[in-house]
Design a protein around this motif. Structure first.
Motif, short mmCIF file in Angstrom:
data_model
loop_
_atom_site.label_atom_id
_atom_site.label_comp_id
_atom_site.label_asym_id
_atom_site.label_seq_id
_atom_site.Cartn_x
_atom_site.Cartn_y
_atom_site.Cartn_z
N TRP A 55 0.64 0.04 4.12
CA TRP A 55 0.89 1.40 4.60
C TRP A 55 1.53 2.19 3.47
CZ3 TRP A 55 1.84 2.61 10.33
CH2 TRP A 55 1.10 1.74 11.13
N VAL A 56 0.85 3.28 3.09
CA VAL A 56 1.36 4.12 1.99
C VAL A 56 1.60 5.53 2.52
CG1 VAL A 56 0.88 5.01 -0.31
CG2 VAL A 56 0.11 2.72 0.30
N ILE A 62 0.46 8.99 6.57
CA ILE A 62 0.33 7.58 6.20
C ILE A 62 -1.14 7.23 5.95
CG2 ILE A 62 0.46 5.22 7.12
CD1 ILE A 62 3.19 6.00 6.51
N ARG A 63 -1.38 6.48 4.89
CA ARG A 63 -2.71 5.93 4.62
C ARG A 63 -2.59 4.42 4.64
NH1 ARG A 63 -7.69 4.69 4.68
NH2 ARG A 63 -9.04 5.10 2.89
N ALA A 109 5.34 1.96 2.85
CA ALA A 109 6.04 2.09 4.14
C ALA A 109 6.25 0.74 4.82
CB ALA A 109 5.26 3.02 5.06
N ASN A 110 5.61 -0.32 4.33
CA ASN A 110 5.80 -1.65 4.92
C ASN A 110 7.14 -2.24 4.47
OD1 ASN A 110 2.60 -1.67 4.00
ND2 ASN A 110 2.94 -2.45 6.06
N TRP A 111 7.64 -3.14 5.29
CA TRP A 111 8.82 -3.93 4.93
C TRP A 111 8.39 -5.37 4.66
CZ3 TRP A 111 13.64 -1.80 4.43
CH2 TRP A 111 13.83 -0.51 4.98
N SER A 112 9.14 -6.02 3.79
CA SER A 112 9.03 -7.48 3.59
C SER A 112 7.68 -7.94 3.08
CB SER A 112 9.35 -8.24 4.89
OG SER A 112 10.58 -7.83 5.40
N GLY A 119 9.51 1.63 0.16
CA GLY A 119 10.02 2.83 -0.51
C GLY A 119 9.61 2.98 -1.96
N GLU A 120 9.03 1.95 -2.54
CA GLU A 120 8.63 2.08 -3.95
C GLU A 120 7.39 2.97 -4.06
OE1 GLU A 120 6.55 -2.18 -4.66
OE2 GLU A 120 6.50 -0.83 -6.40
N THR A 121 7.26 3.64 -5.19
CA THR A 121 6.12 4.53 -5.42
C THR A 121 4.97 3.74 -6.03
OG1 THR A 121 7.59 6.40 -5.78
CG2 THR A 121 5.35 6.62 -6.63
N VAL A 122 3.79 3.96 -5.48
CA VAL A 122 2.59 3.32 -6.03
C VAL A 122 1.54 4.41 -6.29
CG1 VAL A 122 2.86 1.01 -5.04
CG2 VAL A 122 1.79 2.80 -3.68
N GLN A 123 0.75 4.18 -7.30
CA GLN A 123 -0.29 5.15 -7.65
C GLN A 123 -1.53 4.35 -8.07
OE1 GLN A 123 1.18 8.05 -10.43
NE2 GLN A 123 -0.66 9.31 -10.32
N TYR A 124 -2.64 4.61 -7.42
CA TYR A 124 -3.83 3.82 -7.74
C TYR A 124 -5.10 4.55 -7.28
CZ TYR A 124 -2.93 2.47 -2.86
OH TYR A 124 -2.68 2.48 -1.50
N PRO A 125 -6.23 4.27 -7.95
CA PRO A 125 -7.52 4.76 -7.45
C PRO A 125 -7.99 3.85 -6.32
CG PRO A 125 -7.86 3.45 -9.41
CD PRO A 125 -6.37 3.49 -9.18
N THR A 126 -8.92 4.33 -5.53
CA THR A 126 -9.44 3.53 -4.42
C THR A 126 -10.93 3.25 -4.61
OG1 THR A 126 -7.82 4.42 -2.86
CG2 THR A 126 -9.82 3.49 -1.91
#
Lengths: 138, 177
Positions: A55-56, A62-63, A109-112, A119-126
């Motif tokens: 979950w991002v 949310i995506r 948005a996921n935990w564990s 909470g970390e930022t991620v950036q990626y193509p899909t």
């Protein structure tokens, strides 16, 4: 590469067509089974799966990314993988969120999760892996 | 097909409890090591581990147990945290979705017996963990042979190949351990 297959053909975003042995299945099952097929082909394409159903959070909402992977043709870069079955395509909302994640990034948005911290930022193509039903049952 | 267990409904909580019991019976108990999320491991300085992610529902089928496996070298992880600050996940890490032996039995079907299915998954996890290094010497040997379980060591790099390389150098340094 094309491999003999009953029922479904899988195309991925690297313009490779692959086929998977499968049994007749119900529509409710297709998405999950599609993910299972794709997991096998991600390995074949040299990717390591870092997480599933991630979950991002983006500015558009949310995506849920089916897979986040690394490796293969993308080296150490993160890559999102969206699995689509048959004629299913990304909705305009999904496309907008994917573009946001690629250009501005999103936050986990996921935990564990083992490879991602809340909470970390991620950036990626899909990439889109499309599993297409070519015969057999629905 | 086994009839669903009426006594144990297939809830995420019930699966987590069954998993904890199953792994504990096989010698893998929950530990909080080096500040990481609690993992199933052994009380060893170098221990294989299973990081269980939250149980996930699968439409129309049941639930999925996923996570990561690998090895925690506690001396290295402590050293890394001391020198780099951030240390949110183990250096040697591989998501179970990459391992067919673990991903296949990871689906706990609503139509089957919960405990039987979870027990089968636990046995697969335990078999894999038991084959991973459980000492500094065994880990050094694995790196030298470039084999962890049935994979090249680099497959366990997760998101940080540089950290895996640092561990490799740590293991080669006679003054560190």
């Amino acid at each position: 590469m094309v491999t003999p297959f009953f029922g479904r053909t899988l195309y991925n975003a690297l313009d490779t067509a692959v086929e998977v042995q499968t049994k007749r299945t119900k529509w409710a099952d297709l998405g999950d089974r599609g993910e299972a097929y794709v997991a096998a082909y991600l390995e074949q394409d040299g990717f390591e799966i870092l997480g599933r159903q991630i979950w991002v959070r983006t500015s558009a909402g949310i995506r849920i990314t089916d897979f986040i992977v690394t490796g293969g043709a993308f080296g150490t870069q993160l890559v999102g993988v969206e699995v689509k079955v048959n004629t299913s395509v990304r909705t305009p909302g999904q496309i907008a969120k994917d573009e946001l994640i690629q250009t501005s990034g999103g936050t986990i948005a996921n935990w564990s999760r083992a490879n991602f911290t809340h909470g970390e930022t991620v950036q990626y193509p899909t990439l889109i892996y499309q599993v297409i039903q070519t015969g057999g049952g629905r | 097909m086994t009839a669903p267990s009426e006594a144990r409904p297939h809830t995420k909580r019930a699966i987590e409890q069954s998993l904890a019991l199953g792994l504990e019976q096989l010698g893998w108990t929950r530990h909080k090591l080096c500040g990481f999320h609690p993992v199933y491991a052994k009380s060893l300085a170098v221990t294989p581990y299973f990081w269980c992610e939250p149980i996930r529902s699968v439409r129309a089928r049941g639930h999925v147990i996923e996570g990561a496996v690998g090895v925690i070298h506690q001396a290295f992880e402590s050293e890394w945290e001391r020198t780099h600050g951030d240390n949110s996940r183990p250096t040697i890490i591989l998501h179970t979705a990459n391992i067919s032996e673990l991903s296949e039995p990871s689906v706990i079907l609503d139509s089957g017996d919960l405990d039987d299915q979870v027990r089968a998954f636990c046995q697969r996890v335990s078999l894999m963990l038991a084959s991973l290094p459980q000492s500094d010497a065994q880990l050094r040997e694995s790196f030298a042979l470039n084999v962890l379980y049935r994979f090249p060591v680099a497959k366990f790099a997760g998101r940080d190949p540089d950290k895996l390389q640092a561990l490799r150098e740590f293991l080669q340094s006679p003054t560190k351990h």
